[in-house]
Scaffold this motif. Sequence first.
Motif, PDB file in Angstrom:
ATOM      1  N   GLU A  75       0.809  -1.219   0.000  1.00 49.31           N
ATOM      2  CA  GLU A  75       0.000   0.000   0.000  1.00 49.31           C
ATOM      3  C   GLU A  75       0.841   1.268   0.000  1.00 49.31           C
ATOM      4  N   ASP A  76       1.970   1.269   0.683  1.00 52.12           N
ATOM      5  CA  ASP A  76       2.806   2.464   0.746  1.00 52.12           C
ATOM      6  C   ASP A  76       3.891   2.480  -0.327  1.00 52.12           C
ATOM      7  N   SER A  77       3.802   1.588  -1.310  1.00 50.06           N
ATOM      8  CA  SER A  77       4.790   1.499  -2.375  1.00 50.06           C
ATOM      9  C   SER A  77       4.784   2.774  -3.213  1.00 50.06           C
ATOM     10  N   PRO A  78       5.960   3.282  -3.590  1.00 53.49           N
ATOM     11  CA  PRO A  78       6.015   4.464  -4.453  1.00 53.49           C
ATOM     12  C   PRO A  78       5.299   4.254  -5.781  1.00 53.49           C
ATOM     13  N   SER A  79       5.253   3.008  -6.283  1.00 53.43           N
ATOM     14  CA  SER A  79       4.597   2.775  -7.573  1.00 53.43           C
ATOM     15  C   SER A  79       3.101   3.036  -7.509  1.00 53.43           C
ATOM     16  N   ASN A  80       2.525   3.068  -6.310  1.00 52.57           N
ATOM     17  CA  ASN A  80       1.099   3.352  -6.164  1.00 52.57           C
ATOM     18  C   ASN A  80       0.785   4.816  -6.445  1.00 52.57           C
ATOM     19  N   HIS A  81       1.812   5.642  -6.558  1.00 55.84           N
ATOM     20  CA  HIS A  81       1.634   7.070  -6.795  1.00 55.84           C
ATOM     21  C   HIS A  81       2.197   7.468  -8.153  1.00 55.84           C
ATOM     22  N   CYS A  82       2.274   6.507  -9.060  1.00 53.26           N
ATOM     23  CA  CYS A  82       2.848   6.741 -10.376  1.00 53.26           C
ATOM     24  C   CYS A  82       1.855   6.342 -11.458  1.00 53.26           C
ATOM     25  N   SER A  83       2.041   6.924 -12.616  1.00 48.64           N
ATOM     26  CA  SER A  83       1.295   6.512 -13.806  1.00 48.64           C
ATOM     27  C   SER A  83       2.304   6.342 -14.932  1.00 48.64           C
ATOM     28  N   ALA A  84       1.915   5.544 -15.926  1.00 48.52           N
ATOM     29  CA  ALA A  84       2.789   5.319 -17.071  1.00 48.52           C
ATOM     30  C   ALA A  84       2.006   5.582 -18.343  1.00 48.52           C
ATOM     31  N   THR A  85       2.689   6.132 -19.319  1.00 44.58           N
ATOM     32  CA  THR A  85       2.135   6.352 -20.647  1.00 44.58           C
ATOM     33  C   THR A  85       3.015   5.616 -21.638  1.00 44.58           C
ATOM     34  N   ILE A  86       2.399   4.796 -22.492  1.00 44.13           N
ATOM     35  CA  ILE A  86       3.128   4.062 -23.529  1.00 44.13           C
ATOM     36  C   ILE A  86       2.472   4.391 -24.863  1.00 44.13           C
ATOM     37  N   ARG A  87       3.320   4.642 -25.875  1.00 44.09           N
ATOM     38  CA  ARG A  87       2.809   4.943 -27.222  1.00 44.09           C
ATOM     39  C   ARG A  87       3.165   3.827 -28.184  1.00 44.09           C
ATOM     40  N   ASP A  88       2.557   3.870 -29.360  1.00 47.69           N
ATOM     41  CA  ASP A  88       2.801   2.839 -30.373  1.00 47.69           C
ATOM     42  C   ASP A  88       4.245   2.826 -30.866  1.00 47.69           C
ATOM     43  N   ASP A  89       4.982   3.923 -30.684  1.00 52.36           N
ATOM     44  CA  ASP A  89       6.389   3.963 -31.096  1.00 52.36           C
ATOM     45  C   ASP A  89       7.324   3.504 -29.971  1.00 52.36           C
ATOM     46  N   ARG A  90       6.766   2.966 -28.921  1.00 49.28           N
ATOM     47  CA  ARG A  90       7.447   2.393 -27.754  1.00 49.28           C
ATOM     48  C   ARG A  90       7.956   3.437 -26.765  1.00 49.28           C
ATOM     49  N   PHE A  91       7.606   4.695 -26.973  1.00 48.27           N
ATOM     50  CA  PHE A  91       7.992   5.722 -26.008  1.00 48.27           C
ATOM     51  C   PHE A  91       7.232   5.453 -24.714  1.00 48.27           C
ATOM     52  N   LEU A  92       7.962   5.308 -23.630  1.00 56.19           N
ATOM     53  CA  LEU A  92       7.387   5.010 -22.317  1.00 56.19           C
ATOM     54  C   LEU A  92       7.802   6.104 -21.347  1.00 56.19           C
ATOM     55  N   GLU A  93       6.814   6.669 -20.680  1.00 54.95           N
ATOM     56  CA  GLU A  93       7.079   7.719 -19.700  1.00 54.95           C
ATOM     57  C   GLU A  93       6.383   7.361 -18.396  1.00 54.95           C
ATOM     58  N   VAL A  94       7.100   7.502 -17.289  1.00 53.66           N
ATOM     59  CA  VAL A  94       6.544   7.252 -15.965  1.00 53.66           C
ATOM     60  C   VAL A  94       6.558   8.565 -15.201  1.00 53.66           C
ATOM     61  N   ASN A  95       5.415   8.901 -14.624  1.00 53.65           N
ATOM     62  CA  ASN A  95       5.298  10.100 -13.809  1.00 53.65           C
ATOM     63  C   ASN A  95       4.848   9.705 -12.406  1.00 53.65           C
ATOM     64  N   CYS A  96       5.560  10.214 -11.410  1.00 56.40           N
ATOM     65  CA  CYS A  96       5.232   9.924 -10.017  1.00 56.40           C
ATOM     66  C   CYS A  96       4.957  11.210  -9.272  1.00 56.40           C
ATOM     67  N   THR A  97       3.976  11.138  -8.385  1.00 56.17           N
ATOM     68  CA  THR A  97       3.684  12.276  -7.524  1.00 56.17           C
ATOM     69  C   THR A  97       4.316  12.004  -6.169  1.00 56.17           C
ATOM     70  N   SER A  98       4.736  13.030  -5.541  1.00 59.92           N
ATOM     71  CA  SER A  98       5.369  12.894  -4.241  1.00 59.92           C
ATOM     72  C   SER A  98       4.334  12.533  -3.190  1.00 59.92           C
ATOM     73  N   THR A  99       4.726  11.640  -2.292  1.00 63.27           N
ATOM     74  CA  THR A  99       3.834  11.279  -1.189  1.00 63.27           C
ATOM     75  C   THR A  99       4.275  11.951   0.108  1.00 63.27           C
ATOM     76  N   VAL A 100       5.283  12.804  -0.009  1.00 59.33           N
ATOM     77  CA  VAL A 100       5.794  13.503   1.163  1.00 59.33           C
ATOM     78  C   VAL A 100       4.940  14.736   1.393  1.00 59.33           C
ATOM     79  N   THR A 101       4.464  14.892   2.608  1.00 58.52           N
ATOM     80  CA  THR A 101       3.674  16.072   2.935  1.00 58.52           C
ATOM     81  C   THR A 101       4.569  17.087   3.600  1.00 58.52           C
ATOM     82  N   PRO A 102       4.461  18.356   3.160  1.00 58.96           N
ATOM     83  CA  PRO A 102       5.296  19.400   3.765  1.00 58.96           C
ATOM     84  C   PRO A 102       4.915  19.629   5.220  1.00 58.96           C
ATOM     85  N   GLU A 103       5.905  19.992   6.003  1.00 58.42           N
ATOM     86  CA  GLU A 103       5.654  20.257   7.438  1.00 58.42           C
ATOM     87  C   GLU A 103       5.309  21.681   7.679  1.00 58.42           C
TER      88      GLU A 103
END
Length: 103
Positions: A75-103
């Motif tokens: 549940e606390d895995s960083p991959s749970n806060h990421c998304s991936a985009t894949i295109r037909d030309d095999r371009f793969l992009e992974v975007n992750c949002t930070s799970t750190v909350t500012p103090e």
Amino acid sequence: PPQDSTWLLRLAAMNIYYAQHEYNRIHGEFSPKLQFLEDYMDKQLVDQFSPVDVRINPETGGFVAILGGGGGGPEDSPSNHCSATIRDDRFLEVNCTSTVTPE
């Protein structure tokens, strides 16, 4: 050695890429529906990262698939806060949002 927390997400995206290309080889076009690709991919793996949005470019006939960060780890895995985009030309992009909350 350090582990890549996005590995399963990237693997799921590549499953869709190869499934789309196999579908295209057989049917002459890419599929706008994920369920049509199920025979060509590891559905159990891909389902961990739902929702999956598959779009076909009407001008080029190419595809883009976007996988949400729905799981693939503890549940606390960083991959749970990421998304991936894949295109037909095999371009793969992974975007992750930070799970750190500012103090």
